[in-house]
Design a protein around this motif. Structure first.
Motif, PDB file in Angstrom:
ATOM      1  N   PRO A  37       0.846  -1.204   0.000  1.00 38.22           N
ATOM      2  CA  PRO A  37       0.000   0.000   0.000  1.00 38.22           C
ATOM      3  C   PRO A  37       0.873   1.243   0.000  1.00 38.22           C
ATOM      4  O   PRO A  37       2.063   1.198   0.301  1.00 38.22           O
ATOM      5  CB  PRO A  37      -0.770  -0.130   1.321  1.00 38.22           C
ATOM      6  N   ARG A  39       1.765   4.781   1.770  1.00 41.77           N
ATOM      7  CA  ARG A  39       1.712   5.238   3.157  1.00 41.77           C
ATOM      8  C   ARG A  39       1.980   6.744   3.238  1.00 41.77           C
ATOM      9  O   ARG A  39       2.631   7.321   2.372  1.00 41.77           O
ATOM     10  CB  ARG A  39       2.741   4.471   4.011  1.00 41.77           C
ATOM     11  N   SER A  50       1.255   5.478   8.174  1.00 37.88           N
ATOM     12  CA  SER A  50      -0.087   4.902   8.155  1.00 37.88           C
ATOM     13  C   SER A  50      -0.543   4.745   6.704  1.00 37.88           C
ATOM     14  O   SER A  50      -0.121   5.484   5.808  1.00 37.88           O
ATOM     15  CB  SER A  50      -1.069   5.765   8.933  1.00 37.88           C
ATOM     16  N   VAL A  51      -1.395   3.765   6.445  1.00 35.71           N
ATOM     17  CA  VAL A  51      -1.806   3.420   5.087  1.00 35.71           C
ATOM     18  C   VAL A  51      -2.790   4.443   4.541  1.00 35.71           C
ATOM     19  O   VAL A  51      -3.715   4.879   5.239  1.00 35.71           O
ATOM     20  CB  VAL A  51      -2.432   2.011   5.063  1.00 35.71           C
ATOM     21  N   GLU A  53      -5.793   4.751   2.431  1.00 35.36           N
ATOM     22  CA  GLU A  53      -6.810   3.804   1.999  1.00 35.36           C
ATOM     23  C   GLU A  53      -7.071   3.915   0.495  1.00 35.36           C
ATOM     24  O   GLU A  53      -7.070   5.003  -0.077  1.00 35.36           O
ATOM     25  CB  GLU A  53      -8.117   4.031   2.765  1.00 35.36           C
ATOM     26  N   GLY A  54      -7.295   2.751  -0.124  1.00 30.52           N
ATOM     27  CA  GLY A  54      -7.630   2.708  -1.539  1.00 30.52           C
ATOM     28  C   GLY A  54      -6.450   2.858  -2.478  1.00 30.52           C
ATOM     29  O   GLY A  54      -6.640   3.133  -3.672  1.00 30.52           O
TER      30      GLY A  54
END
Length: 218
Positions: A37, A39, A50-51, A53-54
């Protein structure tokens, strides 16, 4: 800076098309595929690492080089962004994992790291963007460090880092999507970055911020 050492795919390339190109580049060589992902970078103001999203990023490794693709969101509409490919040929020399930019990547020659331009464009109203490209094994004379290249494509650490140059300034285009610091103040650049990075682009009034990243461990 010349960009001959890096073949950059279209900045708005869908991930599926970028993957198809990666397969073609890999050719007959055995390929190792990694997916991670995207970040947040601490300079974005979001929780560090932190990731987002999407989002998704992919790295394909062969003896001939590395191919990457990244799709992300959460970027600022109307801002110019560049992508930077960080290659850490000897990650075993790093003091922490993932390797620390000031201590290991920039500050420790034993890691044999290199940083090169990986693409850039202006982000639209939806805050989404895509990048893709390929880096061949061998010298990378257009990188931040002299006499370094991609020596260990199968075992290198690779970071894909997005840099936000701030709102587009017509007088600084297309430099804002082709260099590290075009359009940005000296004060907004990390102090530990080498002089070669700080000289890459015309200074301007905006604040540069490292915005997001994808980290691929060997």
């Amino acid at each position: 800076m010349r960009r001959k050492s890096l073949r950059v795919l279209s900045a708005v390339l869908p991930l599926a098309l970028a993957v198809a190109t990666v397969t073609s580049v890999a050719g007959a060589s055995a390929a190792e595929v990694q997916r991670e992902p995207v970040r947040w970078h601490m300079q974005s103001g979001n929780p560090h690492l932190s990731v987002v999203e999407g989002t998704s990023a992919q790295l394909v490794r062969t003896e001939n080089g590395i191919s990457y693709s990244i799709r992300t969101e959460g970027l600022r509409a109307g801002h110019a962004y560049t992508l930077w490919v960080v290659v850490i040929n000897n990650p075993a020399a790093c003091t922490v994992s993932p390797c620390s930019p000031p201590v290991d990547i920039i500050g420790n020659p034993a890691t044999n790291s290199q940083v090169i331009y990986g693409g850039g464009h202006v982000v639209g109203g939806d805050g989404q963007a895509g990048f893709g490209g390929h880096v061949s094994t061998g010298p990378l004379p257009d990188g931040w460090f002299a006499n370094r290249g991609l020596d260990n494509p199968l075992g290198a650490g690779v970071h894909l880092v997005l840099n936000d140059h701030g709102p587009v300034l017509t007088d600084f285009m297309p430099e804002m999507i082709q260099t590290y610091r075009a359009g940005c103040t000296d004060a907004s650049l990390p102090g530990f970055f080498p002089a070669s990075a700080k000289a890459d682009g015309t200074p301007g009034p905006n604040t540069c911020r490292l915005w997001q990243m994808a980290i691929f461990e060997p």
